[in-house]
Design an enzyme around this catalytic site. Structure first.
Site, mmCIF file in Angstrom:
data_model
loop_
_atom_site.group_PDB
_atom_site.id
_atom_site.type_symbol
_atom_site.label_atom_id
_atom_site.label_comp_id
_atom_site.label_asym_id
_atom_site.label_seq_id
_atom_site.Cartn_x
_atom_site.Cartn_y
_atom_site.Cartn_z
ATOM 1 N N ASN A 97 0.959 -1.304 0.043
ATOM 2 C CA ASN A 97 0.098 0.112 0.075
ATOM 3 C C ASN A 97 0.735 1.224 -0.057
ATOM 4 O OD1 ASN A 97 0.370 -1.360 2.454
ATOM 5 N ND2 ASN A 97 -0.323 0.491 3.645
ATOM 6 N N GLN A 126 -4.762 -3.743 -2.094
ATOM 7 C CA GLN A 126 -4.486 -2.739 -3.043
ATOM 8 C C GLN A 126 -4.541 -3.258 -4.603
ATOM 9 O OE1 GLN A 126 -4.077 0.445 -2.697
ATOM 10 N NE2 GLN A 126 -4.124 0.348 -0.479
ATOM 11 N N SER A 155 -10.944 -5.339 -0.389
ATOM 12 C CA SER A 155 -11.524 -4.314 0.385
ATOM 13 C C SER A 155 -12.386 -3.276 -0.701
ATOM 14 C CB SER A 155 -10.610 -3.257 1.336
ATOM 15 O OG SER A 155 -11.262 -2.260 1.626
ATOM 16 N N GLY A 156 -13.599 -3.168 -0.298
ATOM 17 C CA GLY A 156 -14.570 -2.602 -1.550
ATOM 18 C C GLY A 156 -14.021 -1.104 -1.931
ATOM 19 N N THR A 191 -26.156 -9.843 10.515
ATOM 20 C CA THR A 191 -27.222 -9.401 9.386
ATOM 21 C C THR A 191 -26.482 -8.927 8.119
ATOM 22 O OG1 THR A 191 -29.071 -9.106 11.023
ATOM 23 C CG2 THR A 191 -29.237 -7.970 8.633
ATOM 24 N N CYS A 246 -4.426 4.134 7.779
ATOM 25 C CA CYS A 246 -4.421 3.624 9.165
ATOM 26 C C CYS A 246 -3.399 4.337 10.071
ATOM 27 C CB CYS A 246 -4.340 2.119 8.917
ATOM 28 S SG CYS A 246 -5.368 1.630 7.340
HETATM 29 N N1 PLP Z 1 -4.476 -4.082 3.729
HETATM 30 C C1 PLP Z 1 -3.886 -3.043 2.730
HETATM 31 C C2 PLP Z 1 -2.737 -3.508 1.882
HETATM 32 C C3 PLP Z 1 -4.321 -1.847 2.618
HETATM 33 O O1 PLP Z 1 -3.946 -0.918 2.055
HETATM 34 C C4 PLP Z 1 -5.475 -1.387 3.491
HETATM 35 C C5 PLP Z 1 -6.259 -0.388 3.694
HETATM 36 O O2 PLP Z 1 -5.569 0.867 3.570
HETATM 37 C C6 PLP Z 1 -6.025 -2.535 4.379
HETATM 38 C C7 PLP Z 1 -5.602 -3.759 4.446
HETATM 39 C C8 PLP Z 1 -7.114 -2.145 5.339
HETATM 40 O O3 PLP Z 1 -8.391 -2.257 4.542
HETATM 41 P P1 PLP Z 1 -9.670 -1.409 5.296
HETATM 42 O O4 PLP Z 1 -9.611 0.108 5.028
HETATM 43 O O5 PLP Z 1 -10.867 -1.888 4.105
HETATM 44 O O6 PLP Z 1 -9.908 -2.047 6.531
#
Ligand code: PLP
Length: 377
Positions: A150, A178, A198-199, A236, A324
């Site tokens: 990422n 990614q 991840s959507g 749900t 994050c």
């Molecule tokens: N893994 C990678 C490589 C990511 O880049 C991200 C988010 O930036 C995630 C996991 C986490 O995904 P989410 O934001 O949907 O929790």
């Protein structure tokens, strides 16, 4: 000043066709997908159609797709669910540049008697398959190496890594958060047993994702208390979100090569423009085996991370690592793993483009960045 959004690895815009697909399930068709009457059956049909779409986009079977609340949840489930299934503590092999959703789950296990080995990466950001071969021991229960990073966008040799894991009878998880939407994905070609999606990285809403679980892969349920998602992830179903991820992944998979080519052209122009106009700047990570939209550059060694607000003030949304980890003062563990010094990390910035960006934005961004860099200490 026109804003330029170059942070598509953090999240993307929910696009109109995806919203249109979701709309009926936000208001009109409000049934619970577990209910046996008409409203419930309509919701169920939408969920199962989305499951087929996600499966088709990554070369899986529909019953190998389990919807989750996003990439973090999928990664946590893959790691912790595999460990829980193993019963007694063993070893997990991962890489030093994984997302914290994998690394922190591994640290959680390390405190409970598990052995975690995070493989190093080369200065341009790749895991060496020979290191994996050496790391696997008789008690290794999982190998987890991401498909695309990422921060620096490097695309790992996942197929070779999965083959090594399998030659020792060890299941293989890849965080493809990614990569899905940016690259063509086929779980069988990759050899993955578990793959996280991840959507919101490809225009679906935030808070919906999927975990591919190859048939026969041993994993504990994530949530208990209902029969949803094959009894593996109770609760749900988020019907509008699931419809959204189904629509978005189908659109993304249908145009992946054409988009990648256009995005790569813009990204290359951005990198070239910055390298030519900012003296001493350099690219972090491999120049070619990386995601089409990723550019991570050191503009100038700095004593503290100040680039994000400076760029923001000049109308550019970019990031200095994972969204994050934003807010923490920790320097990027990914750039550290490449052997980059702290001042160079502080002076680095990630631009991530997608097909919604334009060449005009790239040229305008280069001009603004040149100006910002000329004022740096
Ligand atoms: N893994 C990678 C490589 C990511 O880049 C991200 C988010 O930036 C995630 C996991 C986490 O995904 P989410 O934001 O949907 O929790």
């Amino acid at each position: 000043m026109k804003r330029i959004y170059f942070d598509n690895a953090s999240t993307t815009r929910l696009t109109e066709p995806v919203l249109e697909a979701m709309m009926p399930y936000l208001t009109g068709i409000h049934g619970n997908a577990m209910s046996a009457y008409l409203e419930g059956r309509a919701a169920r049909e939408a969920v199962e159609t989305a499951r087929i779409r996600v499966a088709r986009a990554i070369g899986a079977e529909p019953d190998e797709i389990r919807f989750t609340g996003g990439g973090t949840e999928s990664d946590n489930w893959a790691v912790l669910g595999t460990a829980a299934r193993a019963g007694t503590p063993g070893k997990i092999v991962t890489s030093a540049i994984e997302h914290h959703a994998v690394l922190r789950a591994c640290e959680f296990l390390a405190k409970r008697g598990w052995t975690i080995e995070a493989l190093p990466v080369s200065p341009d950001g790749f895991v060496d398959p020979e290191d994996l071969e050496r790391a696997i021991t008789g008690d290794t229960r999982l190998v987890s190496v991401m498909l695309a990073n990422n921060e620096i966008g490097t695309v790992q040799p996942v197929r070779a890594l999965a083959e090594i894991a399998h030659s020792h009878g060890v299941p293989f998880h890849t965080d493809a958060v990614q990569a899905v939407g940016a690259l063509r994905i086929d779980v069988k070609e990759l050899g993955a047993d578990l793959l996280s999606v991840s959507g919101h990285k490809f225009h679906a809403p935030k808070g919906v994702g999927a975990l591919y679980i190859r048939k026969g892969t041993g994993i504990q349920p994530l949530l208990r208390g209902g029969a949803q998602e094959g009894g593996l992830r109770a609760g749900t179903e988020n019907v509008p979100g699931i419809v959204g991820i189904g629509a978005a992944i189908e659109l993304a998979a249908g145009s992946v090569e054409e988009r990648a080519q256009r995005v790569r052209g813009m990204r290359d122009a951005l990198v070239r423009g910055i390298l030519e106009s900012v003296p001493g700047s350099f690219l972090n990570g491999s120049a070619d085996r990386r995601l089409p939209g990723n550019a991570n550059l050191c503009l100038r060694p700095l004593d503290s991370p100040t680039l994000v607000p400076l760029l923001d003030m000049r109308g550019i949304a970019a990031s200095n690592g994972s969204a994050c980890a934003a807010g923490s003062d920790e320097p990027s563990h990914v750039l550290k793993a490449l052997g980059i010094g702290i001042r160079e990390i502080n002076g680095s910035i990630r631009f991530t483009l997608n097909e919604e960006n334009t060449m005009e934005e790239v040229l305008e961004a280069v001009s603004r960045i040149r100006d910002i860099a000329s004022r740096l200490p």
